[in-house]
Design a protein around this motif. Structure first.
Motif, mmCIF file in Angstrom:
data_model
loop_
_atom_site.group_PDB
_atom_site.id
_atom_site.type_symbol
_atom_site.label_atom_id
_atom_site.label_comp_id
_atom_site.label_asym_id
_atom_site.label_seq_id
_atom_site.Cartn_x
_atom_site.Cartn_y
_atom_site.Cartn_z
ATOM 1 N N LEU A 22 90.235 52.679 13.417
ATOM 2 C CA LEU A 22 90.585 51.574 12.525
ATOM 3 C C LEU A 22 90.401 51.941 11.053
ATOM 4 O O LEU A 22 90.838 51.214 10.167
ATOM 5 C CB LEU A 22 89.729 50.340 12.837
ATOM 6 C CG LEU A 22 90.022 49.593 14.134
ATOM 7 C CD1 LEU A 22 88.976 48.510 14.368
ATOM 8 C CD2 LEU A 22 91.428 48.980 14.114
ATOM 9 N N ASN A 23 89.715 53.062 10.815
ATOM 10 C CA ASN A 23 89.412 53.508 9.448
ATOM 11 C C ASN A 23 88.693 52.410 8.673
ATOM 12 O O ASN A 23 89.018 52.109 7.528
ATOM 13 C CB ASN A 23 90.695 53.905 8.715
ATOM 14 C CG ASN A 23 90.396 54.688 7.443
ATOM 15 O OD1 ASN A 23 89.392 55.399 7.374
ATOM 16 N ND2 ASN A 23 91.257 54.573 6.442
ATOM 17 N N GLN A 24 87.704 51.809 9.358
ATOM 18 C CA GLN A 24 86.939 50.720 8.764
ATOM 19 C C GLN A 24 85.545 50.689 9.399
ATOM 20 O O GLN A 24 85.354 51.122 10.537
ATOM 21 C CB GLN A 24 87.644 49.381 9.009
ATOM 22 C CG GLN A 24 86.978 48.161 8.397
ATOM 23 C CD GLN A 24 86.788 48.266 6.906
ATOM 24 O OE1 GLN A 24 85.708 48.618 6.444
ATOM 25 N NE2 GLN A 24 87.845 47.969 6.134
ATOM 26 N N THR A 25 84.563 50.182 8.678
ATOM 27 C CA THR A 25 83.211 50.054 9.211
ATOM 28 C C THR A 25 83.201 49.074 10.382
ATOM 29 O O THR A 25 83.807 48.000 10.312
ATOM 30 C CB THR A 25 82.250 49.537 8.122
ATOM 31 O OG1 THR A 25 82.248 50.467 7.038
ATOM 32 C CG2 THR A 25 80.834 49.384 8.667
ATOM 33 N N VAL A 26 82.521 49.458 11.480
ATOM 34 C CA VAL A 26 82.374 48.581 12.641
ATOM 35 C C VAL A 26 80.880 48.414 12.895
ATOM 36 O O VAL A 26 80.176 49.394 13.176
ATOM 37 C CB VAL A 26 83.075 49.157 13.890
ATOM 38 C CG1 VAL A 26 82.923 48.199 15.075
ATOM 39 C CG2 VAL A 26 84.560 49.411 13.598
ATOM 40 N N VAL A 27 80.398 47.187 12.762
ATOM 41 C CA VAL A 27 78.969 46.886 12.861
ATOM 42 C C VAL A 27 78.655 46.229 14.196
ATOM 43 O O VAL A 27 79.392 45.338 14.647
ATOM 44 C CB VAL A 27 78.539 45.936 11.719
ATOM 45 C CG1 VAL A 27 77.056 45.616 11.816
ATOM 46 C CG2 VAL A 27 78.867 46.553 10.369
ATOM 47 N N VAL A 28 77.576 46.660 14.843
ATOM 48 C CA VAL A 28 77.134 46.051 16.100
ATOM 49 C C VAL A 28 76.026 45.048 15.799
ATOM 50 O O VAL A 28 75.064 45.362 15.103
ATOM 51 C CB VAL A 28 76.616 47.111 17.090
ATOM 52 C CG1 VAL A 28 76.013 46.446 18.337
ATOM 53 C CG2 VAL A 28 77.749 48.049 17.488
ATOM 54 N N GLU A 29 76.173 43.830 16.321
ATOM 55 C CA GLU A 29 75.152 42.797 16.172
ATOM 56 C C GLU A 29 74.762 42.282 17.553
ATOM 57 O O GLU A 29 75.633 41.990 18.382
ATOM 58 C CB GLU A 29 75.662 41.641 15.298
ATOM 59 C CG GLU A 29 75.826 42.002 13.844
ATOM 60 C CD GLU A 29 76.167 40.791 12.975
ATOM 61 O OE1 GLU A 29 76.141 39.663 13.506
ATOM 62 O OE2 GLU A 29 76.468 40.989 11.784
#
Length: 330
Positions: free
Chosen positions: A62-69
């Protein structure tokens, strides 16, 4: 390629002029900010580890930050409800396991319906292992079956709590053996495994991702793997499947899928599914998954339609097992 800022200005101008924003503009914008993957279980567990691997692979595609919560509680239903109520824009996604299919049979009231979610594709499958305490007399499944047939109600079968993978695997085992055992629920895999290794309980049917180190260290006895095929993990190479060792047709795997809130634009859903497909081809992700005995999904269940069809089959399958076991919804 349309510049994200330019597309936003175009969208704003269109709204100001009363013109509908086209899917092409929406797709060009997505994702222009970090994406959140909600895991409805505690950090450090199998689902959390898988989500973090997927997040890293999605970051690349995705060329984007992916954050796990982590949003825990009520067997994963609180985190699921959070995503079901989130903005339907593709920026809040859910990674959930087999528990999503068993929740309708285990809970009277859920804060969501399956129709509140968009199915984006199945991620992976992992087998479980039937393991026993070090001092348990039988060394083979055949001998264990004889013990269960004679004294099943005296044997304690530990699990990580109602609706956990170990609980579900135990229910399926009991159903196929047609023998009742004493289920002992714990608040998590850790304490259950500790008591098993300490000879406080007799048996447990736990995900291979958690049980393999204990089997390798000879801290527990291994009786069988729950998938139809033997595990490729070296420590489990000589452990037969339950299917081949006397329980024909036994096939239990813990699967994980990716979901979005209902109403997310089709163009965004397509982009996420395309990114997921690419992520699951990432050599680094595949290597990490295979090292844990996990199989990355490559069949039709990776499509939204295939994923949803599989989910509906699992709901019916587990609904019968849970009902036959006499478990009343909480």
């Amino acid at each position: 390629m349309l510049n994200p800022r330019a597309s936003l200005r175009a969208a704003g101008l269109a709204v100001a002029c009363g013109i509908a924003v086209t899917p092409a503009i929406a797709l060009a914008e997505y994702p222009d900010k970090p994406v959140t993957l909600v895991v409805p279980f505690a950090a450090g567990g199998p689902s959390d580890k898988i989500a973090r691997d997927v997040a890293e692979a999605l970051r690349k595609t995705l060329n984007q930050t992916v954050v796990v919560e982590n949003t825990t509680g009520a067997g994963g239903t609180i985190g699921t409800a959070r995503v079901a109520r989130a903005n339907a824009d593709g920026y809040t996604l859910l990674v959930h396991h087999i528990g999503l299919a068993t929740a309708p049979s285990l809970y009277r009231k859920l804060g969501y319906k399956s129709s509140d979610l968009e199915f984006l594709g199945l991620i992976n499958e992992a087998p479980s292992t039937l393991i026993g305490k070090p001092q348990l007399a039988p060394n083979t499944l055949a001998d264990l079956r004889k013990l269960i047939a004679a004294d099943g109600d005296k044997l304690n079968l530990a699990n990580a709590g109602v609706g956990s993978a170990s609980h579900l695997c135990g229910l399926m085992l009991q159903s196929m053996l047609k023998s009742k055992m004493t289920f002992v629920p714990y608040k998590g895999t850790g304490p259950a495994m500790s008591d098993l290794m300490g000879n406080q309980v007799d048996l447990m049917c736990e995900q291979a991702t958690n049980s393999t180190p204990q089997i390798e260290g000879k801290k527990v006895k291994a009786y069988g793997v729950s998938s139809l095929q033997r595990s490729a993990v070296p420590a489990l190479a000589n452990v037969p499947t339950l299917n081949e060792a006397g329980l024909p047709g036994f096939n239990f795997t813990v699967w994980h899928g990716l979901y979005a809130p209902h109403g997310t634009p089709p163009a965004v859903l397509t982009k996420i599914n395309t990114a997921l497909r690419a992520a699951l081809k990432d050599p680094e992700l595949i290597k990490r998954e295979e090292a844990l005995g996990i199989t990355v999904v490559t069949d039709d269940r990776l499509s939204p339609a295939g994923h949803k069809k599989f989910y509906e089959t699992e709901v019916a399958h587990w609904g019968k097992i849970i009902q036959d076991a006499g478990i009343q919804p909480e």
